[in-house]
Design a protein around this motif. Structure first.
Motif, short mmCIF file in Angstrom:
data_model
loop_
_atom_site.label_atom_id
_atom_site.label_comp_id
_atom_site.label_asym_id
_atom_site.label_seq_id
_atom_site.Cartn_x
_atom_site.Cartn_y
_atom_site.Cartn_z
N GLY A 113 38.08 41.17 40.38
CA GLY A 113 39.38 41.77 40.66
C GLY A 113 40.27 40.80 41.41
N GLY A 118 46.24 44.74 41.43
CA GLY A 118 45.30 45.23 40.44
C GLY A 118 45.17 44.24 39.30
N GLY A 119 43.98 44.11 38.76
CA GLY A 119 43.83 43.29 37.58
C GLY A 119 42.59 42.45 37.59
N ARG A 141 36.26 45.20 35.72
CA ARG A 141 36.59 44.58 37.01
C ARG A 141 35.64 45.06 38.10
N GLU A 144 35.03 48.92 39.72
CA GLU A 144 35.26 50.01 38.76
C GLU A 144 34.22 51.11 38.97
N ASP A 148 37.01 56.56 38.11
CA ASP A 148 38.25 55.93 37.65
C ASP A 148 38.56 56.25 36.19
N VAL A 281 49.94 46.67 30.18
CA VAL A 281 49.54 46.60 31.59
C VAL A 281 50.01 47.85 32.33
N SER A 284 47.83 50.77 31.38
CA SER A 284 46.45 50.68 31.85
C SER A 284 46.22 51.45 33.15
N ARG A 285 47.29 51.70 33.90
CA ARG A 285 47.14 52.40 35.19
C ARG A 285 46.65 53.83 35.00
N HIS A 315 45.66 41.18 33.88
CA HIS A 315 46.48 42.07 34.72
C HIS A 315 46.21 43.56 34.57
N THR A 317 44.50 47.18 34.91
CA THR A 317 43.73 47.78 35.99
C THR A 317 42.59 48.65 35.47
#
Length: 326
Positions: A113, A118-119, A141, A144, A148, A281, A284-285, A315, A317
């Motif tokens: 990470g 984040g990323g 990452r 994780e 999540d 990106v 992905s959140r 990048h 998350t």
């Protein structure tokens, strides 16, 4: 039918997260989990160093071989319904993992990470494996967790909540060259999780918008980006909406046979102007998994991942799956 899930095991702090993700994926697929450890031989000068005696060399070998076995014991305790096997190889990690993954349905690796944001920080081994294997690769990452992958608990505790289920799977799709392998992987992952598939497609603004000619709606679109999303009901952007309509229609046409093939999967079509990598990106959140494609290149030299996949890997998350295609 799905095949074995393979996961690379090493002593890094991101490795446990990758192993746990791989175990959960193996359970979802109903297939065995294979843990692969790679022991690098000591460099020649170090191996011949007089201060490094036989006992030290033996201790280094034992520790490197013990890690995969101990990791497997922990996985069996936490996931008793998953069949776990262990393999130990010697060689260069990138090349060895590519070879070991052949015949697997999926290869899972850890990714560090990024500090403060984040990323991912994609290491040289992960990058080499992603670029050279034709097996789908998932990068996980450090940190994780199982929680999540789920929608937030409406009670506000932050843990997984059974009634909400998995977060959506996000797919980055190039409608000009839609790859069947990438589409199939994304739909199957959404079906396994009984969750929605959000298909993200970024398209280029026409020159008269991108370069701000007189009368263009750029200031308006900055304040109201939804004006470029269906149904384009703002009179101010009507002259500029046709590219958006065409892009959305093309996306719908590409997805139509896949929606028929996977009728139980809810599909959210997300076509908007701008960078596909930036949109992925952002998406992905709120995703349990992000899926991108990588065109297979036969050259043994260089690292070829593609700009969108490269940006998303660094990048995003959420865990990222890279699916190779012809």
């Amino acid at each position: 039918m799905s095949r074995t899930v393979t996961v690379g095991v090493d002593g890094s702090r991101e490795s446990p997260a990758a192993v746990e993700w791989a175990a959960r994926e193996a359970r979802l697929r109903g297939v065995p989990l294979r843990l692969v450890g790679v022991r690098e031989p000591l460099p020649g000068p170090l191996a011949r160093a007089p201060f490094l005696g036989a006992e030290s060399r033996q201790d280094w070998t034992v520790r490197s071989e013990r890690l995969p076995r101990e990791t497997a014991d922990g996985v069996r305790l936490r996931h008793p319904d998953v069949d776990v096997t262990v393999e130990q190889h010697t060689g260069r990690p990138g090349e060895t993992l590519v070879t070991a993954a052949k015949g697997s349905g999926l290869l899972v690796l850890g990714s560090r990470g990024l500090s403060g944001v984040g990323g991912f920080l994609l290491g040289s081994v992960s990058q080499a494996v992603v670029a050279h294997t034709e097996v789908p690769v998932v990068l996980v990452r450090a940190g994780e967790r199982d929680a999540d992958e789920y929608e937030p608990d409406p009670a506000g505790t932050g843990g997984p909540f059974a009634a909400t289920g998995f977060r959506p799977v996000v797919l980055g799709l190039d409608t000009a060259r839609p790859a069947e392998a990438v589409l199939a992987f994304a739909f199957e992952e959404a079906a396994r999780r009984t969750t929605a598939l959000r298909v993200v497609h970024g398209w280029t603004l026409p020159p008269y918008v991108a370069f701000g000619l007189p009368g263009d709606p750029e200031p308006y679109l900055e304040a109201y980006p939804e004006a470029y999303a269906p149904p384009y009901d703002s009179p101010y952007v009507q002259p500029y909406a046709e590219p958006g309509r065409q892009a959305a229609a093309h996306l719908a046409a590409v997805l139509r046979p896949w929606k028929q093939r996977f009728p139980a999967v809810e599909v959210v079509e997300d076509s908007r102007p701008g960078s596909p990598a930036d949109h992925l990106v952002d998406a992905s959140r709120d995703a349990s998994l992000v899926v991108v494609g990588r065109r297979i290149r036969r050259s043994p030299f260089g690292i070829h991942i593609g700009p969108v996949a490269h940006a998303v890997l660094h990048h995003a998350t959420a865990p990222v799956a890279v699916v190779a295609h012809g």
